[in-house]
Motif scaffolding. Structure first.
Motif, PDB file in Angstrom:
ATOM      1  N   ARG A 176       4.805  12.902   0.009  1.00  0.00           N
ATOM      2  CA  ARG A 176       6.205  13.223  -1.077  1.00  0.00           C
ATOM      3  C   ARG A 176       5.697  11.593  -1.164  1.00  0.00           C
ATOM      4  NH1 ARG A 176       9.847  14.608  -4.788  1.00  0.00           N
ATOM      5  NH2 ARG A 176       9.027  13.225  -6.599  1.00  0.00           N
ATOM      6  N   ALA A 177       5.037  10.996  -1.779  1.00  0.00           N
ATOM      7  CA  ALA A 177       4.330   9.578  -2.382  1.00  0.00           C
ATOM      8  C   ALA A 177       6.189   9.787  -3.372  1.00  0.00           C
ATOM      9  CB  ALA A 177       3.577   9.485  -2.686  1.00  0.00           C
ATOM     10  N   PHE A 178       5.917   8.414  -3.174  1.00  0.00           N
ATOM     11  CA  PHE A 178       7.418   7.468  -4.758  1.00  0.00           C
ATOM     12  C   PHE A 178       6.418   6.208  -4.449  1.00  0.00           C
ATOM     13  CE2 PHE A 178      10.215  10.614  -2.339  1.00  0.00           C
ATOM     14  CZ  PHE A 178      10.872  11.621  -3.463  1.00  0.00           C
ATOM     15  N   ARG A 179       6.089   6.219  -5.910  1.00  0.00           N
ATOM     16  CA  ARG A 179       5.035   5.242  -5.690  1.00  0.00           C
ATOM     17  C   ARG A 179       6.055   4.136  -6.990  1.00  0.00           C
ATOM     18  NH1 ARG A 179      -1.099   3.857  -6.835  1.00  0.00           N
ATOM     19  NH2 ARG A 179      -0.772   1.411  -7.116  1.00  0.00           N
ATOM     20  N   LEU A 180       6.339   3.400  -6.565  1.00  0.00           N
ATOM     21  CA  LEU A 180       7.276   1.832  -7.341  1.00  0.00           C
ATOM     22  C   LEU A 180       5.657   1.148  -8.530  1.00  0.00           C
ATOM     23  CD1 LEU A 180       9.607   3.101  -4.932  1.00  0.00           C
ATOM     24  CD2 LEU A 180      10.198   0.123  -5.197  1.00  0.00           C
ATOM     25  N   PRO A 181       6.636   0.486  -9.416  1.00  0.00           N
ATOM     26  CA  PRO A 181       5.558  -0.445  -9.932  1.00  0.00           C
ATOM     27  C   PRO A 181       4.641  -0.959  -9.485  1.00  0.00           C
ATOM     28  CG  PRO A 181       7.979  -0.642 -10.878  1.00  0.00           C
ATOM     29  CD  PRO A 181       7.580   0.321  -9.966  1.00  0.00           C
ATOM     30  N   SER A 182       3.671  -1.457  -9.775  1.00  0.00           N
ATOM     31  CA  SER A 182       2.697  -2.995  -9.899  1.00  0.00           C
ATOM     32  C   SER A 182       1.986  -3.124 -10.565  1.00  0.00           C
ATOM     33  CB  SER A 182       2.013  -2.269  -7.944  1.00  0.00           C
ATOM     34  OG  SER A 182       0.930  -1.308  -8.582  1.00  0.00           O
TER      35      SER A 182
END
Length: 188
Positions: A176-182
């Motif tokens: 599972r990926a939790f992608r924070l804002p970039s």
């Protein structure tokens, strides 16, 4: 008189051509500025929404598990408040440890540069198994993938990857990926 007019026309044309050659092109439109710290934190909270419930459900399935976190603007608020932790990610890492899930870091920093950031992470409140960095000449993408593969070889399932850049997620090797804002990779 026609000769004077012809000379004037020639001079105007020559001046126009010279001006065209020496005029600098317009500067590109300024890039959109990064959001405020408050807006960024709201976006981080949204990205991490549901992460604790998911972690609990996954940890209940058992096995030798690990989560892998990026550092800059993921675990540590490098742009907005260095060396402070990103609180939603710190809570996630603490919850993972409470559930018996190992916490690891994969960073773009080189192996030879990890001592300082390891101290920063510990002072920020992170408790973790290790920090894995890049080898000399290794791309960011390859280094982070190598770090996740090493966990697999050790018999660990990487159940979550938390990061903010596209290079954090290339190559898979996580459930599972939790992608924070970039913000289109503008926030390093």
């Amino acid at each position: 008189m026609t000769r004077v007019v012809a000379l004037l026309v020639a001079a105007v044309l020559a001046l126009a051509a010279l001006t065209a050659l020496t005029t600098l092109p317009a500067a590109p439109a300024a890039a959109h500025p990064l959001p405020s710290k408050k807006e960024w934190l709201a976006d981080v909270r949204e990205a991490m929404s549901g992460s604790h419930r998911w972690l609990e459900r996954r940890a209940d399935r058992g096995g030798r598990t690990a989560v892998v976190l990026d550092i800059d603007n993921t675990a540590i608020a490098s742009h907005y408040a260095f060396p402070r932790p990103v609180r939603p990610v710190l809570r996630f890492a603490r919850h993972a440890r409470e559930l018996g899930v190992q916490v690891h870091f994969a960073t773009a920093r080189r192996q030879s540069e990890l001592e300082g950031i390891t101290r920063v992470l510990r002072r920020a409140g992170y408790r973790f198994t290790d920090v894995c960095g890049r080898h000399r000449g290794e791309s960011i993408e390859h280094g982070k993938l190598r770090c996740r593969r090493a966990l697999e070889r050790d018999g660990r399932a990487v159940i979550a990857m938390v990061g903010n850049r596209s290079t954090d997620f290339r190559g898979g090797r996580w459930e599972r990926a939790f992608r924070l804002p970039s913000y289109r990779d503008r926030l390093n």
